[in-house]
Scaffold this active site. Structure first.
Site, PDB file in Angstrom:
ATOM      1  N   GLY A   1       0.868  -1.180   0.000  1.00 14.66           N
ATOM      2  CA  GLY A   1       0.000   0.000   0.000  1.00 14.66           C
ATOM      3  C   GLY A   1       0.899   1.223   0.000  1.00 14.66           C
ATOM      4  O   GLY A   1       1.641   1.439   0.957  1.00 14.66           O
ATOM      5  N   GLY A   2       0.847   1.971  -1.079  1.00 19.27           N
ATOM      6  CA  GLY A   2       1.767   3.117  -1.219  1.00 19.27           C
ATOM      7  C   GLY A   2       1.039   4.441  -1.159  1.00 19.27           C
ATOM      8  O   GLY A   2       1.466   5.423  -1.761  1.00 19.27           O
TER       9      GLY A   2
ATOM     10  N   ILE B   1      -0.377   6.702   4.100  1.00 22.31           N
ATOM     11  CA  ILE B   1       0.431   6.152   5.190  1.00 22.31           C
ATOM     12  C   ILE B   1       1.681   5.481   4.615  1.00 22.31           C
ATOM     13  O   ILE B   1       2.778   5.633   5.145  1.00 22.31           O
ATOM     14  CB  ILE B   1      -0.372   5.141   6.045  1.00 22.31           C
ATOM     15  CG1 ILE B   1      -1.661   5.784   6.581  1.00 22.31           C
ATOM     16  CG2 ILE B   1       0.479   4.616   7.204  1.00 22.31           C
ATOM     17  CD1 ILE B   1      -2.558   4.836   7.372  1.00 22.31           C
TER      18      ILE B   1
ATOM     19  N   ASP C   1       2.382  -1.211  -4.594  1.00 18.95           N
ATOM     20  CA  ASP C   1       0.986  -0.780  -4.766  1.00 18.95           C
ATOM     21  C   ASP C   1       0.494  -1.316  -6.107  1.00 18.95           C
ATOM     22  O   ASP C   1       1.297  -1.659  -6.981  1.00 18.95           O
ATOM     23  CB  ASP C   1       0.870   0.756  -4.746  1.00 18.95           C
ATOM     24  CG  ASP C   1      -0.527   1.223  -4.334  1.00 18.95           C
ATOM     25  OD1 ASP C   1      -0.696   1.698  -3.201  1.00 18.95           O
ATOM     26  OD2 ASP C   1      -1.469   1.080  -5.159  1.00 18.95           O
TER      27      ASP C   1
ATOM     28  N   ASN D   1     -12.359  -3.735   2.155  1.00 24.35           N
ATOM     29  CA  ASN D   1     -10.981  -3.986   2.590  1.00 24.35           C
ATOM     30  C   ASN D   1     -10.701  -5.465   2.877  1.00 24.35           C
ATOM     31  O   ASN D   1      -9.560  -5.907   2.753  1.00 24.35           O
ATOM     32  CB  ASN D   1     -10.633  -3.116   3.808  1.00 24.35           C
ATOM     33  CG  ASN D   1     -10.340  -1.676   3.386  1.00 24.35           C
ATOM     34  OD1 ASN D   1     -10.333  -1.354   2.195  1.00 24.35           O
ATOM     35  ND2 ASN D   1     -10.107  -0.803   4.350  1.00 24.35           N
TER      36      ASN D   1
ATOM     37  N   SER E   1      -4.359  -1.442   7.994  1.00 24.62           N
ATOM     38  CA  SER E   1      -5.640  -1.263   7.289  1.00 24.62           C
ATOM     39  C   SER E   1      -6.823  -1.511   8.226  1.00 24.62           C
ATOM     40  O   SER E   1      -6.768  -2.376   9.102  1.00 24.62           O
ATOM     41  CB  SER E   1      -5.730  -2.245   6.116  1.00 24.62           C
ATOM     42  OG  SER E   1      -4.547  -2.238   5.362  1.00 24.62           O
ATOM     43  N   ASN E   2      -7.883  -0.774   8.002  1.00 20.05           N
ATOM     44  CA  ASN E   2      -9.103  -0.880   8.830  1.00 20.05           C
ATOM     45  C   ASN E   2     -10.203  -1.701   8.162  1.00 20.05           C
ATOM     46  O   ASN E   2     -10.217  -1.799   6.944  1.00 20.05           O
ATOM     47  CB  ASN E   2      -9.639   0.538   9.083  1.00 20.05           C
ATOM     48  CG  ASN E   2      -9.010   1.171  10.304  1.00 20.05           C
ATOM     49  OD1 ASN E   2      -8.808   0.512  11.310  1.00 20.05           O
ATOM     50  ND2 ASN E   2      -8.721   2.458  10.206  1.00 20.05           N
TER      51      ASN E   2
ATOM     52  N   HIS F   1      -9.974  -1.526  17.831  1.00 24.56           N
ATOM     53  CA  HIS F   1      -9.725  -0.170  17.304  1.00 24.56           C
ATOM     54  C   HIS F   1     -11.000   0.338  16.634  1.00 24.56           C
ATOM     55  O   HIS F   1     -11.113   0.399  15.431  1.00 24.56           O
ATOM     56  CB  HIS F   1      -8.577  -0.231  16.298  1.00 24.56           C
ATOM     57  CG  HIS F   1      -8.225   1.087  15.686  1.00 24.56           C
ATOM     58  ND1 HIS F   1      -7.816   2.164  16.428  1.00 24.56           N
ATOM     59  CD2 HIS F   1      -8.218   1.504  14.394  1.00 24.56           C
ATOM     60  CE1 HIS F   1      -7.566   3.185  15.621  1.00 24.56           C
ATOM     61  NE2 HIS F   1      -7.812   2.802  14.379  1.00 24.56           N
TER      62      HIS F   1
END
Ligand code: A3D
Length: 324
Positions: free
Chosen positions: A10-11, A14, A34, A96, A120-121, A176
């Site tokens: 993941g670029g 964050i 990515d 996700n 990641s959420n 979280h």
């Protein structure tokens, strides 16, 4: 001796900050992956071209190929959508989970010996999914959330008391999400209880409780506060720094005690769920979980938070029917 290797999946917002922090701290060689073509390559070229000014000697590579993450010691995952104003983290589950499933397959195939830190959420569900898909031992798959949530709580306390945040210790446990549990009882400034400081400041217990409740509520809503202000995307500097603290603890065998989303196997009365608890992070990954007694109210809030995580985990088979 070869430098350690850190891969960032993941670029985006964050991922870019993570890459820069890895370079600035010379944690090791860095690969930024990515699916968007050119973007990770561009970001890594941009960071690499200032190495002389920043004074680091590490190799930086942007890529669209999982083969480039081979040999990674640590993989940090931020792939996935961030929330938009008005969304909860849980609203990201459907989209996700599919991304995390693909990413986990890539890690399993190309970096089978890596320690994996998920950002990641919705965080706890994404960590659970990554561990299931990779089949890696639980001490090698963990999530970053508690370091940031705890730092937010510490910041609000420091601002309220007018002291350096470096002298504030306070932790946030649980999932979280909106049900996370800031622990008031152990919040302290270099050992001095924060509640006692608040009572002295305001000369009134009721007012001290009111101020603490406001800080607890602000901590729980802190991610959303940033989302609303940014208008597009979510916090990115703070989660990146928090994950770097975890990666550094592992790579440099620091035995740091950091709130980590780890697999509980009986600790805190929870069996087989990932949630945030204090852990020792070192060369073995999550080397141990530091268990302590919660009082009745804290345990009730913690259980509620775990129940919220369980609710998301229960939804995963509907999104990913192939998940065993
Ligand atoms: P963003 O800037 O959108 O970056 C995400 C990147 O993921 C993008 O560059 C995408 O191209 C990439 N991506 C999408 N699908 C794939 C795929 N299949 N494989 C590889 N890469 C892919 O988001 P961000 O960096 O701001 O946030 C990333 C995630 O972190 C989101 O899910 C946020 O909700 C989450 N987040 C977590 C925290 C915690 O403290 C846990 C804090 C803030 C954000």
């Amino acid at each position: 001796m070869a430098r350690p290797k850190i891969s960032l999946i993941g670029g985006g917002q964050i991922g870019g900050v993570l890459a820069q922090l890895c370079a600035l701290r010379e944690l090791g060689d860095v690969v930024l992956f990515d699916i968007v073509e050119g973007m990770p390559q561009g970001k890594m070229l941009d960071i690499a071209e200032v190495a002389r000014v920043d004074g680091f000697d590490v190799d930086l590579k942007g890529t669209n190929s999982y083969a480039d993450i081979a040999g990674s010691n640590v993989v940090i995952v931020t792939a996935g959508l961030p929330r938009k104003p008005g969304m909860s983290r849980d609203d990201l589950l459907g989209v996700n989970a599919k991304i995390m499933s693909q990413v986990s397959e890539g890690i399993k195939e190309y970096a089978p010996d890596a320690f994996v830190i998920i950002i990641s959420n919705p965080l706890d569900a994404m960590v659970t999914l990554c561990q299931k898909v990779t089949g890696f031992p639980p001490e090698r798959v963990m999530g970053q959330a508690g370091v940031l949530d705890s730092n937010r709580f510490c910041s609000f306390i420091a601002w309220e008391l007018g002291v350096s945040v470096r002298d504030v210790n306070a932790m946030v446990l649980g999932g979280h999400g909106d049900t996370m549990v800031p622990i008031i009882r152990y919040a302290n400034v270099n050992g001095v209880p924060v509640m006692e400081q608040l009572v002295r400041k305001y000369g009134d217990e009721a007012k001290a409780n009111e101020v603490m409740t406001a800080m607890v509520e602000r901590t729980k809503a802190a991610g959303g506060e940033v989302v609303k202000l940014l208008g597009n995307g979510s916090a990115f500097y703070s989660p990146a720094s928090s994950a770097i603290a975890m990666a550094e603890a592992i790579l440099r065998d620091q035995k740091r005690v950091l709130p980590t989303c780890a697999l509980l196997q009986g600790e805190f009365g929870v069996d087989n769920y990932y949630v945030g608890v204090p852990c020792v992070l070192g060369a073995g990954g999550v080397e141990s979980i530091i268990e302590f007694s919660l009082d009745e109210q804290e345990q009730a809030l913690f259980d509620k938070s775990v129940a919220a995580v369980k609710g998301l985990i229960d939804e995963l088979p509907t999104i990913l029917p192939d998940l065993a």
